[in-house]
Design an enzyme around this catalytic site. Sequence first.
Site: not given
Ligand code: OAD
Length: 252
Positions: A102, A104, A119, A197, A241
Amino acid sequence: MKAKIQEATELLRSSKHTTVFSGAGVSVESGIPTFRGEAGLWEKYDPSLLQIQYFHQYPERSWKLIKELFYDVIERARPNPAHIAVARMEEMGIVKAVITQNIDNLHQEAGSKIVYEFHGTVKRLVCTKCEKYYDSGTIDLSRLPPTCLYCKQSPVSEQGSLLKPDFVFFGEPIPDEARASSFAEANLADTFLVIGTSGEVMPACHIPVLAKQHGAKIIEINPNPSSFSSAITDIFLQGQAGYVMSEIQKDL
Ligand code: OAD
Ligand code: ZN
């Protein structure tokens, strides 16, 4: 669920080196949308708008989108109970580092000290010409695109050079230090706590897999199964989470 949380808590209590690996899901309860999934950014926007070539080609258009998608949203966001629990666990000596995808800054705002921003971050801007860094709080984003004050003052350029958010666009490399420190964690950790993630983005998604290969136990928190869940996860805590992390931390 209670029994599984207890199992995770016991594992964490006996761990000598827990590393947290977080993604967009850890910040959902702070009001920040994910990238993938129904309410994800990629449902509404074309990811190619965050290509580095697009940024250089259309800086103004690109900055407007970046401000709307990231700066305006993150400015309003505060750490949620999951970020806070992670920070407490570092204070307790259980969590040794946080690797986050993240941008943020919410882990740091919650009090986490050792955070590897795989990132990058919205908190810093970098000049595309002289590479000077700026704290984003000191830059006026009401006039876009922002430009470098240093370059403006020097005779090099009248306009001022373009500032870029210091986060990783598609087509850009992972920052060296964050990359090296994050991959080192895969060797050091006996427990990996993977929070929110999808595990779909390379090379970040290799890190928990390497940790597992080095013998770490994997605890995962996510309301939905991810690409890690059936492949490497030892304890899958299916839930949000904020709730799950608070429950874990309460018992530690
Ligand atoms: P994703 O949007 O791919 O995945 C988010 C995950 O969070 C999913 O598996 C959801 O099920 C989960 N989720 C949703 N609500 C939640 C909650 N309340 N508690 C826990 N989990 C929850 O996001 P990332 O895996 O972070 O890259 O994506 C990786 C990268 O893709 C990001 O860093 C970004 C993007 O392209 C760049 O900007 C380079
Ligand atoms: Zn400059």
